[in-house]
Design a protein around this motif. Structure first.
Motif, short mmCIF file in Angstrom:
data_model
loop_
_atom_site.label_atom_id
_atom_site.label_comp_id
_atom_site.label_asym_id
_atom_site.label_seq_id
_atom_site.Cartn_x
_atom_site.Cartn_y
_atom_site.Cartn_z
N GLN B 98 -130.04 50.58 146.69
CA GLN B 98 -131.02 51.56 146.19
C GLN B 98 -132.22 50.87 145.54
OE1 GLN B 98 -129.38 54.58 143.65
NE2 GLN B 98 -131.33 55.05 142.73
N ASP B 99 -131.94 49.89 144.70
CA ASP B 99 -133.01 49.19 144.02
C ASP B 99 -133.31 47.90 144.76
OD1 ASP B 99 -134.77 47.96 142.41
OD2 ASP B 99 -133.43 47.76 140.69
N PRO B 100 -134.44 47.83 145.46
CA PRO B 100 -134.71 46.65 146.27
C PRO B 100 -134.73 45.37 145.43
CG PRO B 100 -136.58 48.20 146.35
CD PRO B 100 -135.52 48.84 145.53
N LEU B 101 -135.02 45.49 144.14
CA LEU B 101 -135.13 44.28 143.33
C LEU B 101 -133.79 43.57 143.15
CD1 LEU B 101 -137.75 45.29 140.66
CD2 LEU B 101 -138.01 43.79 142.62
N THR B 102 -132.66 44.30 143.32
CA THR B 102 -131.39 43.62 143.17
C THR B 102 -131.11 42.69 144.34
OG1 THR B 102 -130.26 45.46 144.20
CG2 THR B 102 -130.29 45.46 141.81
N SER B 103 -131.76 42.93 145.48
CA SER B 103 -131.49 42.08 146.63
C SER B 103 -132.52 40.97 146.79
CB SER B 103 -131.45 42.88 147.93
OG SER B 103 -131.15 44.21 147.70
N LEU B 104 -133.59 41.01 146.01
CA LEU B 104 -134.63 40.00 146.17
C LEU B 104 -134.65 39.10 144.95
CD1 LEU B 104 -137.48 42.34 147.48
CD2 LEU B 104 -136.11 40.75 148.81
N ASN B 105 -134.82 37.81 145.19
CA ASN B 105 -134.96 36.87 144.09
C ASN B 105 -136.40 36.91 143.60
OD1 ASN B 105 -135.32 34.62 142.48
ND2 ASN B 105 -133.83 33.41 143.61
N PRO B 106 -136.59 37.30 142.32
CA PRO B 106 -137.97 37.48 141.84
C PRO B 106 -138.77 36.19 141.79
CG PRO B 106 -136.39 37.68 140.04
CD PRO B 106 -135.60 37.62 141.31
N LEU B 107 -138.09 35.04 141.83
CA LEU B 107 -138.80 33.77 141.66
C LEU B 107 -139.16 33.11 142.97
CD1 LEU B 107 -136.65 32.33 138.73
CD2 LEU B 107 -138.82 33.56 138.62
N LEU B 108 -138.68 33.67 144.09
CA LEU B 108 -138.95 33.04 145.39
C LEU B 108 -139.93 33.88 146.21
CD1 LEU B 108 -135.46 31.82 146.64
CD2 LEU B 108 -137.28 30.48 145.59
N ARG B 109 -140.75 33.20 146.98
CA ARG B 109 -141.64 33.91 147.88
C ARG B 109 -140.82 34.61 148.95
NH1 ARG B 109 -146.71 31.29 146.98
NH2 ARG B 109 -146.30 29.33 145.91
N ILE B 110 -141.34 35.76 149.42
CA ILE B 110 -140.64 36.53 150.44
C ILE B 110 -140.34 35.68 151.67
CG2 ILE B 110 -140.95 38.44 152.05
CD1 ILE B 110 -140.41 39.28 149.22
N GLY B 111 -141.32 34.90 152.11
CA GLY B 111 -141.16 34.08 153.32
C GLY B 111 -140.01 33.11 153.16
N ASP B 112 -139.92 32.47 151.98
CA ASP B 112 -138.86 31.50 151.76
C ASP B 112 -137.49 32.16 151.76
OD1 ASP B 112 -140.81 29.65 151.57
OD2 ASP B 112 -140.92 29.66 149.38
N GLN B 113 -137.41 33.37 151.17
CA GLN B 113 -136.13 34.05 151.14
C GLN B 113 -135.66 34.40 152.54
OE1 GLN B 113 -135.42 37.01 148.07
NE2 GLN B 113 -137.29 36.42 147.03
N LEU B 114 -136.58 34.88 153.36
CA LEU B 114 -136.22 35.21 154.74
C LEU B 114 -135.79 33.96 155.49
CD1 LEU B 114 -139.08 37.72 155.55
CD2 LEU B 114 -136.66 38.21 155.81
N GLU B 115 -136.58 32.89 155.32
CA GLU B 115 -136.31 31.64 156.02
C GLU B 115 -134.94 31.09 155.65
OE1 GLU B 115 -140.04 29.40 155.80
OE2 GLU B 115 -138.73 27.65 155.97
#
Lengths: 322, 326, 320
Positions: B98-115
Motif C-alpha cells: 500500500q505504501d510505496p515507500l516501504t518497498s523503496l530505499n530512500p537513500l538509493l537512486r531508483i535506477g540503482d535499485q532496479l539494477e
C-alpha cells in the motif's frame, strides 16, 4: 426552504514556507499554497450538500472554515445570515457555533482515548456550562448503542461503534448543521452502510442539514441532494446527483466518473485518465484543469472560467455546453 | 487446465498470545492459474493481508504458519529456510504494498535499485541490467524515464512512486505478484491508472496476481476470480461476475447489498448488523452466525463447512442463490 | 496489520472486572511478572523506601539525639563488641559513636525526600512548559526550547551548584541549615526539567493534530482546558518513565552535591553527607563508615534506574 449556509468567494491561503532563518540562508521566496480559491455556494436547510474531490481539492479546508477551525483568508461564511467573522455580539456567535457540529474521519483519533464515552459525548454541552444529566444515555440510544456504554472507554468499541459515538457527540448540542468529513472512509464496507443509514435517519428525524465531504462518488450519490465538485481548490461543477452522474458537464467531472471503479461493470476496460493533480503551490494559469483537459484551447490557459448555469447545473468551464 | 502457479492448501497461521492462540488465517485453500488475477477481499482483520504475507514468508513474529502447504510452480515453499525464501521473493514472487515507500530505499537512486534487483535475480551483465531498468521504467509509464533513473524516491509523486514499485516488482520477471492494497492510498484518477497498468503488464507477461483489497469496485474491475475472507476463513471463492452478481454466502450477499449502487437511488441501504468479531473472541460455530439472517442451531454450534465440504463456491450450509433457484 | 495487532489484545470482549482485578490481569502486570529484573529492583526499592519511612521505628538509636551518643563507642567495627563499653552495632559506628545503620536509615529519608521532591518539581515545571511549547508554538515555543537547549549545554551538577550558591548568598546565616534541603530540591529540580519539557513537547505536537483535539477546539474549549484535560492524560506515560529514571539521577545528584559539601548539612546528613564523612576515615582502616552508606546509595540508585528502564520498555509498544 431557506438558506442555512452561504459561502461567498471563500479563499484560504496557507504559508508553507520553510522557517525564516532557512529561507534567508537559502535565499528562497515564501511559498504560499492556495488550498481554497474563490469558492461560493449555498446550502439549503434540511438538505445534504456534498463536496467531492481528490486530495488537494480543498474540501476538508472548506469544512474546517465552516466550523471555525480555520479562518478564511478572504471571503465569508454566513450562517443564517450571520457572518461569524464580523459579528460582534458574543451571544449570537456562541449560539451559531453550537448550531454547527462536525463528524470526523478517523474514529480512532477523534475520541480521546483517556476519556469515558459519556464524558466525550456530553462535552459540547458541559463545555458551555449546560446541564448534561441523562443526556449521554439518550444520545447513545439515539445512535444505536446502550446507555451503559457511557461508562466504557473508546478502545472497547469497534470502528463502526466509535463512529456512532462520534455522531452522538455531534448531536449533543442540538445542532442544525453537521459537517461530515469523510465519515465512512475509515470504516469497513459492511459497517459503512450502518453509519450512512443512521445519518440519513437522524437527518429526517431531527431536521438536520449536512455538509458531506467525501472522495467516494458512490457514497456521495447515495447521500447528497446537491453535489459540488472541487478541483485544486476551485468549485468546477455543482449539480443534483442525477444530473451530475448522467450528464456531467465539466471535463474533470467526466474524467472522475469514468475513473471511479464500479461494482456493476465487471472486467471493465477503461482508458485511464491522463496526468496527475498539479502542484497546488504553482497551479496552472487560467483554468486549473487545462493541462489534463481534452477540450482545452488557448482561452483556457489564459482566463479562469467563471461558474455559469448550463441548464440546472453550475459549471466553471469555457467549453461546457448544454 | 494448466498447472497452477501457486497452490495454497489448508493454510493455517497462528499467533500465540498469553490468553489464547489466535488464528488470523484458518484453513484457507486456493489455486492461481498462470496469468490469472485473484482478488482477495475482506474487512480489516479478516486475514487477507496475513495470507499474502504467509505466502511470501514475511510473517511478523510471533505469527507463524501452523499448518497446511504452499506450493509455487510445483515446489513447496512454506518450509524453506529464510535465506532460500529470500531468493524466491523478488525472483519468483514480486511484491507491491500500500505504501510505496516501504518497498523503496530512500537513500538509493531508483535506477540503482532496479539494477541491483535485476542483477541479483537474473544472469545478465551490468550494462544489460541498466538497459532493462530503463525499459522497466518506460513500461510503467514514467515520463522521461532515462532522466528519472537518477532520481530518489522522495522526488516522485505518490502515483509515480507506486509505478516505480510495480517496475521493481516486475523487473525480475516473477511468475506471481502479490499486490496488497496497491491503490488504497491513491486518488481515484491515479488509482484507475495503476489498476489499468497492473492489468496490462500482467496480461502481457502472463504474470499471476493476488490482489488484496477492501474495495469491491477495484475487484470488479481487475480480478478474474475473487476470494472473500471473513474472520480468517474463506467465505466464498469463485469467478468475479458470479460472486458479485449472484453471491452465495450470506456475508458476500450482505456486503454486495450494502454498497451504495448507482442504480439504487436514495433508498435505505441494506446493512449487515454488528461488526466482525475480534480474533480473540470468535463465536462458536460459524464465525458469521451472529450477523447472519439464516443462522440456525447448527450454525451456532458447529463450525461452518469449508469450501471443499460444500463442493466449491461458498462455505455455508445455507447458500443464498441456490435457495432462489430451487 | 495494525488491526490484527489490536485484535490480539482482545480487550473488547474481556469480562469487566474491578479496578484491581483489571490491573492484575493487564498486559502490564503480566510483563512485570515475567521480568526478574523488574521484580528484584521493585523489591529493593520498596524495601529501602519502607525502611526510610519507618526509620524512627526500625532504627536502634536516634543518631541525632546527643543524649543517646557515647563518644566511647566511636569507631566500633561492624557486629563486634566495643572494646570499652561492650556495645555491639550491626554496621559499626562512626567517629562520634553514632550507629551507622541508624544514620543510613535517617540519611535515606533525606535522600529520598530530596529526590522525590526535586523530581516532582522538575516534572511539574517541565510538563507545563512542554505542553505550552508544543501546543502554542510560535515564538513562545522557540523561547522555551532555546532556554532548554542552553541549559543542556551545562552539566546539570554545575547548574545545581550555581543555583545553590546564589541561593545561599541570599539566605540569612541562621536559616542556612534549615533552608539547605529546600534549596537543594529547587537546584536539582531546575537542572532537570529540560528532559520532561522536551518529551512532553514532542508528544504534544503529535497529539494536538489528532482529531479529538480539533473536536474540542471546535466545541469552543480554551487552550488551557485542551492542554490539561485532553492532551495531558495522553502524554503521561513517557513522563512516568522519565520521572523514574530522573529519580535515580536526582538521588545521585543530591549525593554528589552533599559529598562536595554544598548539599545537606551535617545536622541533617543524607547518604551523600555520610559518604563525605566516611571517606575521611577510609585510609585509617575504618572502612565501614564509608562502605555501608555507599552500598546503600548504589543499591537504591541502581534499582530505581533498572525499574525505569523496564518501565520504558513495558510502556513502549514499539519495543515489544
Amino acid at each position: 426552504m431557506s438558506t442555512l449556509v452561504s459561502i461567498r468567494n471563500l479563499t484560504r491561503v496557507f504559508d508553507v514556507s520553510k522557517p525564516w532563518l532557512n529561507r534567508v540562508l537559502e535565499n528562497e521566496p515564501k511559498r504560499l499554497l492556495t488550498a481554497v480559491s474563490d469558492v461560493s455556494f449555498e446550502v439549503e436547510e434540511n438538505t445534504v450538500y456534498a463536496l467531492v474531490g481528490e486530495s488537494g481539492s480543498g474540501k476538508s479546508t472548506i469544512g474546517k472554515m465552516l466550523v471555525g477551525l480555520l479562518r478564511p483568508s478572504e471571503g465569508e461564511v454566513e450562517i443564517r445570515g450571520v457572518n461569524l467573522a464580523a459579528e460582534s455580539d458574543a451571544k449570537t456567535v456562541d449560539q451559531i457555533r453550537s448550531d454547527i457540529q462536525m463528524i470526523f474521519q478517523d474514529p480512532y483519533a477523534s475520541l480521546n482515548p483517556r476519556w469515558r464515552v459519556g464524558d466525550i459525548i456530553t462535552e459540547p454541552v458541559v463545555a458551555r456550562g449546560g446541564d448534561a444529566t441523562g443526556l449521554a444515555a439518550k444520545l447513545l440510544e439515539q445512535v444505536g448503542l446502550a446507555a451503559e456504554d457511557a461508562q466504557k472507554f473508546p478502545h472497547e468499541f469497534s470502528g463502526g461503534q466509535r463512529q456512532r459515538i462520534g455522531v452522538a457527540r455531534a448531536l449533543a448540542s442540538n445542532p442544525k448543521l453537521i459537517v461530515c468529513d469523510e465519515p465512512t472512509s475509515a470504516l469497513d464496507v459492511s459497517v459503512q452502510a450502518q453509519v450512512l443509514n443512521l445519518m440519513s435517519d437522524l437527518k429526517d428525524d431531527l431536521g438536520l442539514t449536512y455538509l458531506f465531504i467525501s472522495h467516494d462518488l458512490t457514497v456521495v450519490r447515495h447521500m447528497a441532494d446537491v453535489i459540488g465538485v472541487l478541483y485544486l481548490g476551485r468549485l468546477v461543477e455543482e449539480a443534483d446527483p442525477d444530473a451530475l452522474f448522467t450528464t456531467p458537464k465539466h471535463p474533470y467531472t467526466q474524467m472522475l466518473l469514468a475513473a471511479a471503479p464500479r461494482m456493476d461493470q465487471i472486467g471493465r476496460e477503461v482508458e485511464p485518465p491522463k496526468g496527475e493533480i498539479p502542484d497546488p503551490i504553482n497551479p496552472p494559469t487560467g483554468c486549473a484543469f487545462h493541462p489534463r483537459c481534452p477540450l482545452a484551447t488557448d482561452v483556457c490557459k489564459q482566463k479562469r472560467p467563471e461558474l455559469r448555469y448550463v441548464g440546472t447545473t453550475r459549471v466553471a468551464c469555457h467549453h461546457a455546453e448544454g | 487446465m494448466t498447472d497452477p502457479v501457486l497452490s495454497v492448501k489448508n493454510l493455517v497461521v497462528e499467533i500465540p498470545t498469553r490468553r489464547a492462540v489466535l488464528r488470523p488465517v484458518d484453513d484457507v485453500s486456493y489455486d492461481i492459474a498462470p496469468g490469472e488475477i485473484l482478488g482477495v477481499v475482506g474487512e480489516s482483520g479478516a486475514g487477507k493481508s496475513m495470507t499474502g504475507n504467509a505466502v511470501i514468508g514475511l510473517l511478523d513474529r510471533p505469527a507463524h504458519i501452523a499448518g497446511g502447504e504452499i506450493w509455487l510452480k510445483g515446489k513447496r515453499i512454506d518450509n524453506l529456510r529464510a535465506d532460500q525464501m529470500r531468493k524466491v521473493r523478488g525472483k519468483e514472487i514480486g511484491m507491491i504494498f500500500q505504501d510505496p515507500l516501504t518497498s523503496l530505499n530512500p537513500l538509493l537512486r531508483i535506477g540503482d535499485q532496479l539494477e541491483e534487483t535485476i542483477l541479483e535475480h537474473l544472469p545478465v551483465s551490468r550494462a544489460e541490467a541498466r538497459k532493462r531498468a530503463l525499459q522497466a521504467l518506460e513500461e510503467v509509464g514514467i515520463p522521461a524515464a532515462a532522466e528519472r533513473l537518477g532520481s530518489y524516491p522522495h522526488e516522485f509523486s505518490g502515483g509515480m512512486r507506486q509505478r516505480v514499485v510495480i517496475a521493481l516488482a516486475l523487473c525480475a520477471e516473477p511468475s506471481l505478484v502479490i499486490a496488497d492494497e496497491p491503490t488504497t492510498a491513491l486518488d481515484v484518477s491515479v488509482q484507475a491508472q495503476i489498476i489499468a497498468l497492473l492489468k496490462r503488464l500482467c496480461r502481457e507477461r502472463g504474470t499471476s496476481v493476488i490482489l488484496v483489497t477492501h474495495d469491491m469496485g477495484v475487484i470488479a474491475e481487475a480480478a478474474d476470480r475473487v476470494a472473500v475472507m471473513y474472520a480468517g476463513r474463506l467465505a466464498e471463492l469463485g469467478p468475479v461476475e458470479q460472486v458479485l452478481n449472484a453471491p452465495r454466502h450470506p456475508y458476500t450477499d450482505g456486503l454486495v447489498g450494502s454498497m451504495p449502487m448507482a442504480s439504487a437511488g436514495k433508498e435505505r441501504l441494506r446493512q449487515i448488523p454488528g461488526s466482525m468479531p475480534r480474533l480473540g473472541s470468535l463465536p462458536d460455530g460459524c464465525a458469521f452466525h451472529p450477523r447472519c439472517p439464516k443462522a440456525d442451531a447448527e450454525c451456532r454450534q458447529n463450525p461452518g463447512p469449508t469450501l471443499d465440504a460444500t463442493g466449491g463456491r461458498a462455505a455455508c450450509w445455507f447458500p443464498v442463490s441456490q435457495e432462489v433457484s430451487a | 496489520m495494525t488491526d490484527e495487532l489490536v485484535d490480539i489484545k482482545g480487550r473488547a470482549q474481556a469480562p469487566r472486572r474491578s479496578r484491581l482485578g483489571e490491573f492484575f490481569s493487564s498486559d502490564f502486570f503480566y510483563m512485570f511478572r515475567r521480568s526478574p529484573v523488574a521484580i528484584i529492583s521493585f523489591a529493593v526499592v520498596a524495601l529501602l523506601v519502607l525502611a526510610a519511612l519507618l526509620a524512627p521505628l526500625i532504627a536502634p538509636y536516634d543518631p541525632f539525639n546527643p543524649a543517646s551518643l557515647n563518644l566511647m563507642n566511636g569507631f566500633t567495627p561492624p557486629s563486634t563488641p566495643n572494646a570499652f563499653t561492650g556495645d555491639t552495632f550491626l554496621l559499626g559506628t562512626d567517629d562520634q559513636g553514632r550507629d551507622v545503620f541508624s544514620t543510613i536509615l535517617y540519611g535515606m529519608r533525606i535522600s529520598l525526600f530530596v529526590g522525590f521532591a526535586a523530581v516532582l518539581f522538575a516534572m511539574v515545571l517541565g510538563v507545563l512548559l512542554g505542553l505550552i511549547a508544543g501546543y502554542v508554538g510560535g515564538w513562545i515555543e522557540t523561547l522555551i526550547m532555546r532556554i532548554a537547549d542552553i541549559q543542556l549545554t551545562f552539566p546539570s551538577i554545575l547548574v545545581a551548584m550555581l543555583i545553590f550558591g546564589v541561593a545561599k548568598g541570599f539566605t540569612p546565616v541562621e536559616y542556612r541549615d534549615q533552608m539547605a534541603i529546600w534549596v537543594l530540591i529547587v537546584a536539582i529540580g531546575l537542572s532537570d526539567w529540560v528532559q520532561f519539557a522536551r518529551v512532553v513537547r514532542g508528544a504534544t505536537l503529535v497529539e494536538k493534530n489528532k482529531e479529538y483535539v480539533q473536536a474540542a477546539k471546535m466545541i469552543g474549549r480554551t487552550g488551557p482546558a485542551i492542554m490539561l484535560k485532553h492532551i495531558l492524560p495522553n502524554v503521561l506515560s513517557p513522563v512516568l518513565v522519565i520521572a523514574t529514571i530522573s529519580l535515580a539521577l536526582a538521588i545521585i545528584a543530591e549525593a554528589t552535591l552533599s559529598f562536595l559539601g554544598v548539599g545537606a548539612p551535617p545536622t541533617q546528613p543524607s547518604l551523600g553527607t555520610l559518604i563525605r564523612i566516611g571517606q575521611g576515615f577510609l585510609f585509617s582502616g575504618e572502612w565501614w563508615i564509608l562502605l555501608f552508606p555507599a552500598a546503600t546509595l548504589l543499591a537504591l540508585a541502581l534499582s530505581v534506574n533498572l525499574l525505569g528502564d523496564w518501565l520504558r520498555d513495558a510502556l513502549n509498544p514499539r519495543l515489544r
